[in-house]
Scaffold this motif. Structure first.
Motif, PDB file in Angstrom:
ATOM      1  N   PHE A  47      -5.103   9.194  -3.965  1.00  0.00           N
ATOM      2  CA  PHE A  47      -4.148  10.298  -4.064  1.00  0.00           C
ATOM      3  C   PHE A  47      -3.470  10.406  -2.715  1.00  0.00           C
ATOM      4  O   PHE A  47      -4.139  10.396  -1.682  1.00  0.00           O
ATOM      5  CB  PHE A  47      -4.866  11.617  -4.359  1.00  0.00           C
ATOM      6  N   ARG A  48      -2.169  10.509  -2.717  1.00  0.00           N
ATOM      7  CA  ARG A  48      -1.487  10.641  -1.428  1.00  0.00           C
ATOM      8  C   ARG A  48      -0.211  11.448  -1.602  1.00  0.00           C
ATOM      9  O   ARG A  48       0.647  11.100  -2.402  1.00  0.00           O
ATOM     10  CB  ARG A  48      -1.139   9.259  -0.865  1.00  0.00           C
ATOM     11  N   THR A  49      -0.086  12.543  -0.861  1.00  0.00           N
ATOM     12  CA  THR A  49       1.109  13.376  -0.953  1.00  0.00           C
ATOM     13  C   THR A  49       1.104  14.375   0.207  1.00  0.00           C
ATOM     14  O   THR A  49       0.359  14.197   1.176  1.00  0.00           O
ATOM     15  CB  THR A  49       1.164  14.084  -2.333  1.00  0.00           C
ATOM     16  N   SER A 103      -3.006   7.042   5.841  1.00  0.00           N
ATOM     17  CA  SER A 103      -2.627   5.772   6.437  1.00  0.00           C
ATOM     18  C   SER A 103      -1.357   5.857   7.292  1.00  0.00           C
ATOM     19  O   SER A 103      -1.306   6.586   8.261  1.00  0.00           O
ATOM     20  CB  SER A 103      -2.474   4.765   5.297  1.00  0.00           C
ATOM     21  N   HIS A 104      -0.308   5.153   6.912  1.00  0.00           N
ATOM     22  CA  HIS A 104       0.906   5.079   7.721  1.00  0.00           C
ATOM     23  C   HIS A 104       1.909   6.186   7.373  1.00  0.00           C
ATOM     24  O   HIS A 104       2.980   6.243   7.962  1.00  0.00           O
ATOM     25  CB  HIS A 104       1.573   3.720   7.529  1.00  0.00           C
ATOM     26  N   ASN A 105       1.564   7.049   6.426  1.00  0.00           N
ATOM     27  CA  ASN A 105       2.496   8.117   6.045  1.00  0.00           C
ATOM     28  C   ASN A 105       2.704   9.112   7.202  1.00  0.00           C
ATOM     29  O   ASN A 105       1.916   9.152   8.133  1.00  0.00           O
ATOM     30  CB  ASN A 105       1.952   8.884   4.835  1.00  0.00           C
ATOM     31  N   ASN A 148     -15.750  -1.939  -1.779  1.00  0.00           N
ATOM     32  CA  ASN A 148     -14.516  -2.296  -2.481  1.00  0.00           C
ATOM     33  C   ASN A 148     -13.740  -1.057  -2.897  1.00  0.00           C
ATOM     34  O   ASN A 148     -14.235   0.053  -2.802  1.00  0.00           O
ATOM     35  CB  ASN A 148     -14.828  -3.106  -3.750  1.00  0.00           C
ATOM     36  N   MET A 149     -12.516  -1.298  -3.400  1.00  0.00           N
ATOM     37  CA  MET A 149     -11.703  -0.206  -3.930  1.00  0.00           C
ATOM     38  C   MET A 149     -12.330   0.310  -5.231  1.00  0.00           C
ATOM     39  O   MET A 149     -12.994  -0.438  -5.947  1.00  0.00           O
ATOM     40  CB  MET A 149     -10.301  -0.733  -4.284  1.00  0.00           C
ATOM     41  N   LEU A 150     -12.045   1.545  -5.543  1.00  0.00           N
ATOM     42  CA  LEU A 150     -12.581   2.173  -6.752  1.00  0.00           C
ATOM     43  C   LEU A 150     -12.231   1.368  -8.012  1.00  0.00           C
ATOM     44  O   LEU A 150     -11.118   0.867  -8.156  1.00  0.00           O
ATOM     45  CB  LEU A 150     -12.000   3.588  -6.880  1.00  0.00           C
ATOM     46  N   PRO A 172       0.351  -8.817  -7.630  1.00  0.00           N
ATOM     47  CA  PRO A 172       1.101  -7.581  -7.365  1.00  0.00           C
ATOM     48  C   PRO A 172       0.646  -6.952  -6.052  1.00  0.00           C
ATOM     49  O   PRO A 172      -0.443  -7.243  -5.557  1.00  0.00           O
ATOM     50  CB  PRO A 172       0.737  -6.672  -8.544  1.00  0.00           C
ATOM     51  N   THR A 173       1.458  -6.077  -5.495  1.00  0.00           N
ATOM     52  CA  THR A 173       1.138  -5.330  -4.280  1.00  0.00           C
ATOM     53  C   THR A 173      -0.109  -4.467  -4.484  1.00  0.00           C
ATOM     54  O   THR A 173      -0.311  -3.933  -5.552  1.00  0.00           O
ATOM     55  CB  THR A 173       2.329  -4.407  -3.950  1.00  0.00           C
ATOM     56  N   GLY A 174      -0.890  -4.315  -3.445  1.00  0.00           N
ATOM     57  CA  GLY A 174      -2.102  -3.478  -3.536  1.00  0.00           C
ATOM     58  C   GLY A 174      -3.325  -4.329  -3.305  1.00  0.00           C
ATOM     59  O   GLY A 174      -3.502  -5.388  -3.901  1.00  0.00           O
ATOM     60  N   VAL A 175      -4.163  -3.831  -2.401  1.00  0.00           N
ATOM     61  CA  VAL A 175      -5.312  -4.591  -1.955  1.00  0.00           C
ATOM     62  C   VAL A 175      -6.217  -5.035  -3.108  1.00  0.00           C
ATOM     63  O   VAL A 175      -6.739  -6.140  -3.114  1.00  0.00           O
ATOM     64  CB  VAL A 175      -6.109  -3.748  -0.946  1.00  0.00           C
ATOM     65  N   LYS A 176      -6.382  -4.163  -4.097  1.00  0.00           N
ATOM     66  CA  LYS A 176      -7.343  -4.528  -5.151  1.00  0.00           C
ATOM     67  C   LYS A 176      -6.928  -5.819  -5.881  1.00  0.00           C
ATOM     68  O   LYS A 176      -7.776  -6.614  -6.256  1.00  0.00           O
ATOM     69  CB  LYS A 176      -7.530  -3.380  -6.127  1.00  0.00           C
ATOM     70  N   ALA A 225      12.970  -6.377  -7.133  1.00  0.00           N
ATOM     71  CA  ALA A 225      12.924  -4.914  -7.026  1.00  0.00           C
ATOM     72  C   ALA A 225      11.681  -4.430  -7.752  1.00  0.00           C
ATOM     73  O   ALA A 225      11.346  -4.934  -8.823  1.00  0.00           O
ATOM     74  CB  ALA A 225      14.172  -4.316  -7.667  1.00  0.00           C
ATOM     75  N   ARG A 226      10.974  -3.475  -7.140  1.00  0.00           N
ATOM     76  CA  ARG A 226       9.784  -2.901  -7.784  1.00  0.00           C
ATOM     77  C   ARG A 226       9.657  -1.422  -7.406  1.00  0.00           C
ATOM     78  O   ARG A 226      10.103  -1.009  -6.328  1.00  0.00           O
ATOM     79  CB  ARG A 226       8.508  -3.650  -7.369  1.00  0.00           C
ATOM     80  N   ALA A 227       9.065  -0.667  -8.318  1.00  0.00           N
ATOM     81  CA  ALA A 227       8.843   0.746  -8.020  1.00  0.00           C
ATOM     82  C   ALA A 227       7.724   0.843  -6.994  1.00  0.00           C
ATOM     83  O   ALA A 227       6.696   0.180  -7.138  1.00  0.00           O
ATOM     84  CB  ALA A 227       8.466   1.487  -9.289  1.00  0.00           C
TER      85      ALA A 227
HETATM   86  C1  16G Z   1      -0.790   0.967  -0.475  1.00  0.00           C
HETATM   87  C2  16G Z   1      -1.662  -0.255  -0.546  1.00  0.00           C
HETATM   88  C3  16G Z   1      -1.072  -1.363   0.285  1.00  0.00           C
HETATM   89  C4  16G Z   1       0.338  -1.634  -0.166  1.00  0.00           C
HETATM   90  C5  16G Z   1       1.164  -0.377  -0.155  1.00  0.00           C
HETATM   91  C6  16G Z   1       2.484  -0.625  -0.823  1.00  0.00           C
HETATM   92  C7  16G Z   1      -4.077  -0.336  -0.727  1.00  0.00           C
HETATM   93  C8  16G Z   1      -5.361   0.087  -0.101  1.00  0.00           C
HETATM   94  N1  16G Z   1      -2.986   0.043  -0.066  1.00  0.00           N
HETATM   95  O1  16G Z   1      -0.758   1.465   0.821  1.00  0.00           O
HETATM   96  O2  16G Z   1      -1.862  -2.481   0.125  1.00  0.00           O
HETATM   97  O3  16G Z   1       0.952  -2.579   0.651  1.00  0.00           O
HETATM   98  O4  16G Z   1       0.489   0.622  -0.901  1.00  0.00           O
HETATM   99  O5  16G Z   1       3.205   0.552  -0.910  1.00  0.00           O
HETATM  100  O6  16G Z   1      -4.047  -0.965  -1.763  1.00  0.00           O
HETATM  101  P1  16G Z   1       4.407   0.676  -1.909  1.00  0.00           P
HETATM  102  O7  16G Z   1       3.886   0.540  -3.312  1.00  0.00           O
HETATM  103  O8  16G Z   1       4.962   2.026  -1.603  1.00  0.00           O
HETATM  104  O9  16G Z   1       5.384  -0.414  -1.585  1.00  0.00           O
END
Ligand code: 16G
Ligand code: ZN
Length: 535
Positions: free
Chosen positions: A27-29, A64-66, A81-83, A358-362, A502-504
């Motif tokens: 959750f991030r906001t 994180s970087h927000n 690991n991730m959930l 796809p993007t995302g560590v998992k 392009a991706r959401a």
């Molecule tokens: C999250 C992801 C990171 C990814 C980023 C992309 C994890 C732990 N973190 O921070 O890996 O690069 O989202 O962000 O999976 P975006 O979907 O806004 O481009």
């Protein structure tokens, strides 16, 4: 127990009209609307632990970087690991329940559905980054844990990877897979010793300036340094900058890995000279990117793709020199954001297989698990290397045939110890990079010259509803809205060595557009055209 859950939930009512999602980063906001979410995450963490018969579950409070005013929370599985994805859905549903009674009811529903014995112990370990809202949100989380009658350990401030480390250690303590002491000190001792052993007498050249993003990574790195060999002992000369955690409003502002990667420039406060190695961490120290000024004063970025290629080539050599090439295969995992030149270099020069996820560590982690040695990095600097169980055994049992093999094998074994296999870890990753550079006697220029990045551009496009953008082929192609991909293809064909997608975003309300081409002008132009198409 229901009464206690209702009581806890009542203390932190959910704001009306907000929809929460457990996304790629939990959750991030905005921090101000997260209280109810934290309490409910406490309940979910307790359930998850009970479902696993009292294994330790981690909860990390970070965004994180927000920006500083944001916050977030994510759950960590017993091995770091991730959930599990199924539980992401349960978390989302729980976060969106309207009343305390519904929350308590859903808690019991989950227990019934997953046959969770509510008398099992629940054990949860928590930590947070340095955001101002962290203390309040921790309180909300603890209320949830109390409501669920869960035992907890609070580690205070930790980097995200340190929490993953502690969780893994707690759950493997006393077994053949023991990962280390489940304490912050244990973390420093493990990685400090591994760094010294992996250097094996090779001395890092010059110095390294580390930008801590004014987040938790700065002070933790300063602590880690106490466990590393000093410069006089043949160690690394490290300077930590942007480590002001007393002023949380400066977190990630004009510094940090995300700033450097997105803007393709050094933090404005940077004062280093030509060819000085620099790297930037993000706000919770799970990402790192390197950079330097070349002799002409031009900024040069060495991002996650570069770390992956450097590490894959180093490990490949060690495996070969140890006499293990026939038994161990290395694979590299990237996302669509990897520069085309990096992908080509891995395939053609290193002759290794590249998977795209796809993007995302998992997703990356999962794909990396299919290899004997899986090197995975996102271009943004998040990544690590994982070794399969049988590969670890093979390396541990291998008998070297000559002094050369022994030498390589020693370095390989210490390098494995130096890598945080639970999750991408900026501190462990930077030590790993320094070990590789020291062994190769390379400065940043030699590292950079392995291949030439294709010019690229990343843009953020604000759209009415980002959920209509649906992708396939590891996010490289859009299937919806209909007809959009065809238009993108037409633009891509007009430029030399063009590629665009392009991706959401999973973390922001926007669509991201990536474009690369033979020249910077073409890449910028392509990004603009594709942005216009998705707008
Ligand atoms: C999250 C992801 C990171 C990814 C980023 C992309 C994890 C732990 N973190 O921070 O890996 O690069 O989202 O962000 O999976 P975006 O979907 O806004 O481009
Ligand atoms: Zn991060």
């Amino acid at each position: 127990m229901s009464d206690a859950i209702i009581e806890a939930t009542k203390k932190h009512p959910a704001p009306e009209g907000l929809l929460y999602t457990y996304g790629t980063a939990g959750f991030r906001t905005k921090a101000e609307v997260l209280d109810s979410v934290l309490t409910r995450v406490g309940l979910i963490a307790a359930l998850r632990s009970r479902a696993l018969k009292g294994k330790w579950i981690g909860v990390m409070i970070t965004a994180s970087h927000n920006p500083p005013e944001d916050n977030g929370v994510k759950l960590v599985e017993p091995l770091g690991n991730m959930l599990k994805e199924e539980w992401e859905v349960l978390s989302t549903t729980m976060a969106n329940k309207a009343t305390p009674e519904e929350v308590a009811q859903y808690y019991n529903e989950i227990a019934t559905k997953y046959k969770i014995d509510l008398k099992e112990p629940a054990r949860v370990v928590v930590a947070r980054d340095t955001r101002a809202s962290g203390a309040r949100l921790l309180g909300c989380l603890l209320d949830g844990l109390k409501g669920a009658n869960a035992e907890h350990k609070d580690f205070g401030f930790l980097t995200t990877p340190q929490l993953h480390y502690v969780v893994r250690c707690l759950n493997t303590e006393g077994t053949s897979e023991a990962y280390g002491e489940p304490t912050e000190k244990g973390y420093y001792e493990k990685f400090g010793a591994a760094f010294k052993n992996a250097l094996k007498g090779k001395k890092p050249q010059g110095s390294l300036t580390v930008d801590g993003a004014n987040g938790v990574g700065g002070p933790k790195l300063k602590e880690l340094i106490k466990y590393l060999p000093t410069k006089e002992e043949g160690g690394l000369d490290i300077h930590v900058v942007n480590d002001n955690v007393i002023k949380p409003e400066s977190l990630n502002v004009d510094c940090g890995a995300d700033y450097v990667k997105t803007n393709q420039r050094a933090p404005p406060s940077s004062k280093v000279g030509p060819l000085d190695r620099c790297c930037s961490l993000d706000g919770d120290a799970d990402r790192v990117v390197y950079y330097f000024k070349d002799e002409g004063g031009v900024f040069r970025l060495l991002d996650g793709d570069r770390i992956a290629t450097l590490v894959a080539s180093f490990l490949g050599k060690l495996v070969e020199q140890s006499g293990l090439a026939a038994k161990i295969k290395i694979g590299v995992v990237q996302t669509a954001y990897a520069n085309g030149a990096a992908t080509k270099y891995v395939q053609e020069n290193l002759k290794l297989r590249v998977d795209c996820t796809p993007t995302g560590v998992k997703y990356l982690h999962h794909a990396a698990e299919t290899h004997d040695i899986g090197v995975y990095f996102e271009a943004n600097g998040h990544g690590t290397v994982i070794f399969s169980r049988s590969t670890t055994d093979t390396i541990a049992e291998h008998e070297p045939r000559n002094p050369g093999q022994k030498e390589a094998l020693d370095v390989l074994r210490s390098t494995i110890e130096l890598i945080n296999q639970a999750v991408g870890d900026a501190l462990s990753d930077l030590l790993l990079v320094e070990v590789v550079l020291a062994h190769k006697s390379w400065g940043p220029q030699e590292w950079l010259s392995t291949y030439t990045d294709l010019p690229n551009k990343l843009s953020k496009v604000i759209v009415g509803d980002r959920r209509i953008f649906q992708t396939t082929d590891a996010e490289r192609r859009l299937v919806k809205p209909e007809g959009v991909q065809k238009k993108i293809d037409q633009e891509v064909q007009k430029v030399h060595q063009g590629r665009s997608f392009a991706r959401a975003s999973g973390t922001e309300d926007a669509v991201r557009v990536y474009a690369e081409a033979l020249t910077k002008a073409e890449a910028d132009d392509l990004a603009r055209k594709v942005s216009d198409i998705v707008k």
